[in-house]
Structure formats: structure tokens, C-alpha cells
Design a protein around this motif. Structure first.
Motif, short mmCIF file in Angstrom:
data_model
loop_
_atom_site.label_atom_id
_atom_site.label_comp_id
_atom_site.label_asym_id
_atom_site.label_seq_id
_atom_site.Cartn_x
_atom_site.Cartn_y
_atom_site.Cartn_z
N GLY A 43 42.71 41.67 46.59
CA GLY A 43 41.59 41.19 45.85
C GLY A 43 40.94 40.29 46.51
N LEU A 44 41.05 39.81 47.64
CA LEU A 44 40.60 38.97 48.29
C LEU A 44 39.02 39.12 48.63
CD1 LEU A 44 40.85 36.28 50.35
CD2 LEU A 44 41.02 37.76 52.02
N GLN A 45 38.60 40.31 48.67
CA GLN A 45 37.15 40.67 48.82
C GLN A 45 36.31 40.38 47.74
OE1 GLN A 45 36.49 44.91 49.93
NE2 GLN A 45 34.90 45.11 48.33
N GLU A 46 37.01 40.36 46.40
CA GLU A 46 36.50 40.22 45.16
C GLU A 46 36.39 38.76 44.98
OE1 GLU A 46 37.10 44.37 44.77
OE2 GLU A 46 38.34 42.70 45.46
N LEU A 47 37.47 37.95 45.50
CA LEU A 47 37.42 36.50 45.43
C LEU A 47 36.26 35.77 46.07
CD1 LEU A 47 38.76 33.83 44.38
CD2 LEU A 47 40.37 33.94 46.26
N GLN A 48 36.16 36.44 47.44
CA GLN A 48 35.06 35.87 48.22
C GLN A 48 33.80 36.02 47.63
OE1 GLN A 48 36.55 37.76 51.91
NE2 GLN A 48 37.41 36.06 52.68
N GLN A 49 33.60 36.94 46.63
CA GLN A 49 32.20 37.30 46.10
C GLN A 49 32.02 36.45 45.04
OE1 GLN A 49 33.07 41.51 45.58
NE2 GLN A 49 31.27 42.04 46.99
N ALA A 50 32.92 35.47 44.70
CA ALA A 50 32.59 34.68 43.42
C ALA A 50 32.25 33.32 44.08
CB ALA A 50 34.18 34.40 42.99
N ILE A 150 39.12 38.85 37.98
CA ILE A 150 39.57 39.87 39.05
C ILE A 150 40.92 40.34 38.34
CG2 ILE A 150 40.26 40.30 41.40
CD1 ILE A 150 38.45 37.64 41.94
N CYS A 151 40.85 41.77 38.02
CA CYS A 151 42.05 42.25 37.56
C CYS A 151 42.77 43.13 38.17
CB CYS A 151 41.70 42.88 36.07
SG CYS A 151 40.81 41.94 34.74
N TYR A 152 44.01 42.95 38.52
CA TYR A 152 44.87 43.72 39.32
C TYR A 152 45.41 44.79 38.53
CZ TYR A 152 44.70 40.72 43.42
OH TYR A 152 44.45 39.89 44.35
N LYS A 153 45.28 46.26 38.66
CA LYS A 153 45.73 47.39 37.87
C LYS A 153 46.27 48.34 38.65
CE LYS A 153 44.75 45.85 33.61
NZ LYS A 153 46.06 45.96 32.36
N GLY A 186 50.94 54.18 51.79
CA GLY A 186 50.25 55.30 51.54
C GLY A 186 50.59 55.95 50.08
N GLU A 187 51.28 55.09 49.48
CA GLU A 187 51.44 55.66 47.96
C GLU A 187 51.11 54.71 46.81
OE1 GLU A 187 55.93 55.92 47.94
OE2 GLU A 187 55.91 57.67 49.73
N THR A 188 51.11 53.27 47.08
CA THR A 188 51.00 52.57 45.97
C THR A 188 49.53 52.25 45.85
OG1 THR A 188 52.94 51.11 46.61
CG2 THR A 188 51.65 50.07 45.05
N LEU A 189 49.04 52.92 44.70
CA LEU A 189 47.54 52.53 44.32
C LEU A 189 47.30 51.33 43.72
CD1 LEU A 189 46.50 56.18 42.81
CD2 LEU A 189 45.66 54.87 44.94
N ARG A 190 46.04 50.80 43.80
CA ARG A 190 46.02 49.54 43.29
C ARG A 190 44.28 49.69 42.91
NH1 ARG A 190 48.13 46.37 40.35
NH2 ARG A 190 49.71 45.62 41.60
N ARG A 191 44.05 49.39 41.76
CA ARG A 191 42.72 49.15 41.29
C ARG A 191 42.50 47.78 41.09
NH1 ARG A 191 40.47 52.89 36.02
NH2 ARG A 191 38.26 52.29 36.25
N ILE A 192 41.36 47.42 41.44
CA ILE A 192 40.90 46.02 41.41
C ILE A 192 39.45 45.89 40.28
CG2 ILE A 192 39.87 43.82 42.21
CD1 ILE A 192 42.80 44.33 43.16
N ILE A 193 39.68 45.74 39.13
CA ILE A 193 38.37 45.76 38.15
C ILE A 193 37.99 44.28 38.13
CG2 ILE A 193 37.87 46.18 35.88
CD1 ILE A 193 40.07 48.47 36.13
N CYS A 194 36.75 44.24 38.17
CA CYS A 194 36.34 42.65 38.25
C CYS A 194 34.89 42.48 37.20
CB CYS A 194 35.60 42.46 39.80
SG CYS A 194 35.11 40.84 40.22
N PHE A 195 35.01 41.63 36.44
CA PHE A 195 34.06 41.18 35.33
C PHE A 195 33.44 39.86 35.60
CE2 PHE A 195 36.68 44.24 33.04
CZ PHE A 195 35.79 44.85 32.33
#
Length: 217
Positions: A43-50, A150-153, A186-195
Motif C-alpha cells: 500500500g506504499l503507492q497509495e500512502l505516498q499519494q496522501a 487505505i484498506c488492505y483486502k 505468485g499466489e497471494t492476491l491483495r486488493r488495495i481499496i482507497c477512499f
């Protein structure tokens, strides 16, 4: 010490403390590096956009994703968790590492923090803490204008997603970004949802402690 080495050193300290106090269910170093360091930094990319300012990690547990993000971003950070024993250990490790000037801890409920420090955070993260609608309600009174939640899902069911989107106007939030990635295994999926906080909520927040979970909007 470089950021990468500093983060790894923190993880080793947490795994050491975990032998006597339950801070994380992960005991393997390899697994911990993937799920506590690599995943935290997703989630660093999103944090840097804050906007610049105070960053908070809600339900931080052993300090993830908060500590890796704090070290990598250089932001002033507050780790928030209601389990005092965990926070005492995390605080002790941060102090030993000389990080407690930039990373502080808060042992208490998120609703109490919102009453004590309203609209004080420009960014908040939450990983494996609760469903989106609950996170949005808890975060709204803490965030300043244009601040990001920034929600890690992992998996978000359609019902959870639709319900979250339906509450945006009521909570003064707006969907900012939605990104899915795969970790290095190559297996663990992570979705970063940001409001993004775009205005004042249309109801009095925070509600009484525990109501967000017990009687969700």
C-alpha cells in the motif's frame, strides 16, 4: 541502517517477542517476510499519494502494515490497537530501535481516538480489521480533508462492495482508487481499496464505542 534492514530488524524483534506473547500467528521467517513486510509495503503507492501529515494504522496488532510503511515513507506515524499488551511490546521494540520519536502508539478504541484527535490524520491504513463499511465509518471522523483511507483486502464480496459504495455520501468519503496485485509467491492476491475524505459526514461520528461493528450502517 538502511530502510530494508531496519524493517527486517523490527520483524525479527517481533518474531522473538511472539515466542512468549501472541503478536502474530505467523512464526516462519520466510512467511513473515512475505505477509508482514512485502504485503505491508503493497500500500506504499497509495500512502505516498496522501497529503503530507500524520499517518495512522488502525488495528495494527504487531505493527503491520504501520511500521514498514512508516520506515519506508518517513511519515510521522501512530499505531492504533485496543490490546494494551501488544502495544506495550511494540512500543518497547520501537524504543529499543530509536524509532519512538517518529512512530507512536495508541492503546485504545478507534472511536475514543476520534474524539481525542478529530480530523488529525491525512492517511489511515487498515488490514484484516473489518468490512469496508465499518472501516469507512471508523475512519471518517479521524481523517482531515482529502485524507485517504487505505484498506488492505483479500476477497471482497459484491454485497460488501456495493454496501460500501452506497455509504460514501453519508460518510463524506469517495472512492479514490482500487488496485489488485499479486505478491512475489505468485499466489497471494491483495486488493488495495482507497477512499478519500471529501466532506463532513451527514451524521454525528464517531458513534458510541462498538456500534460500528455491532450495528453497522
Amino acid at each position: 541502517m538502511q530502510n530494508e534492514a531496519l524493517i527486517d530488524h523490527y520483524l525479527l524483534k517481533i518474531l522473538e517477542a511472539n515466542e512468549t506473547t501472541n503478536l502474530t500467528r505467523i512464526s516462519s521467517l520466510e512467511e513473515a517476510r512475505k505477509l508482514h513486510i512485502e504485503d505491508s509495503l503493497a500500500g506504499l503507492q497509495e500512502l505516498q499519494q496522501a497529503p503530507k501529515g500524520l499517518y495512522g494504522d488502525l488495528g495494527t496488532g504487531g505493527g503491520f502494515p504501520g511500521v514498514p510503511l512508516a520506515i519506508e515513507s518517513g511519515r510521522k506515524t501512530m499505531l492504533v490497537d485496543s490490546v494494551r499488551k501488544k502495544m506495550a511490546i511494540v512500543e518497547s521494540i520501537l524504543s529499543d530501535m530509536g524509532l519512538n520519536d517518529s512512530i507512536s502508539t495508541y492503546s485504545g478504541r478507534i472511536e475514543d481516538l476520534a474524539n481525542e484527535h478529530p480530523q488529525s490524520f491525512t492517511a489511515l491504513t487498515a488490514r484484516a480489521l473489518s468490512k469496508l463499511s465499518v472501516l469507512m465509518e471508523l475512519a471518517s471522523p479521524l481523517l482531515s480533508k482529502n485524507g485517504l483511507l487505505i484498506c488492505y483486502k483479500a476477497n471482497v464480496q459484491d454485497e460488501e462492495w456495493d454496501h460500501a459504495l452506497s455509504l460514501q455520501d453519508k460518510l463524506g468519503l469517495s472512492l479514490f482508487s482500487d488496485r489488485t496485485l499479486t505478491l512475489s509467491d505468485g499466489e497471494t492476491l491483495r486488493r488495495i481499496i482507497c477512499f478519500e475524505k471529501i466532506g463532513n459526514p451527514k451524521m454525528k461520528l464517531p458513534r458510541r464505542v462498538g456500534l460500528a461493528q455491532k450495528k453497522p450502517l
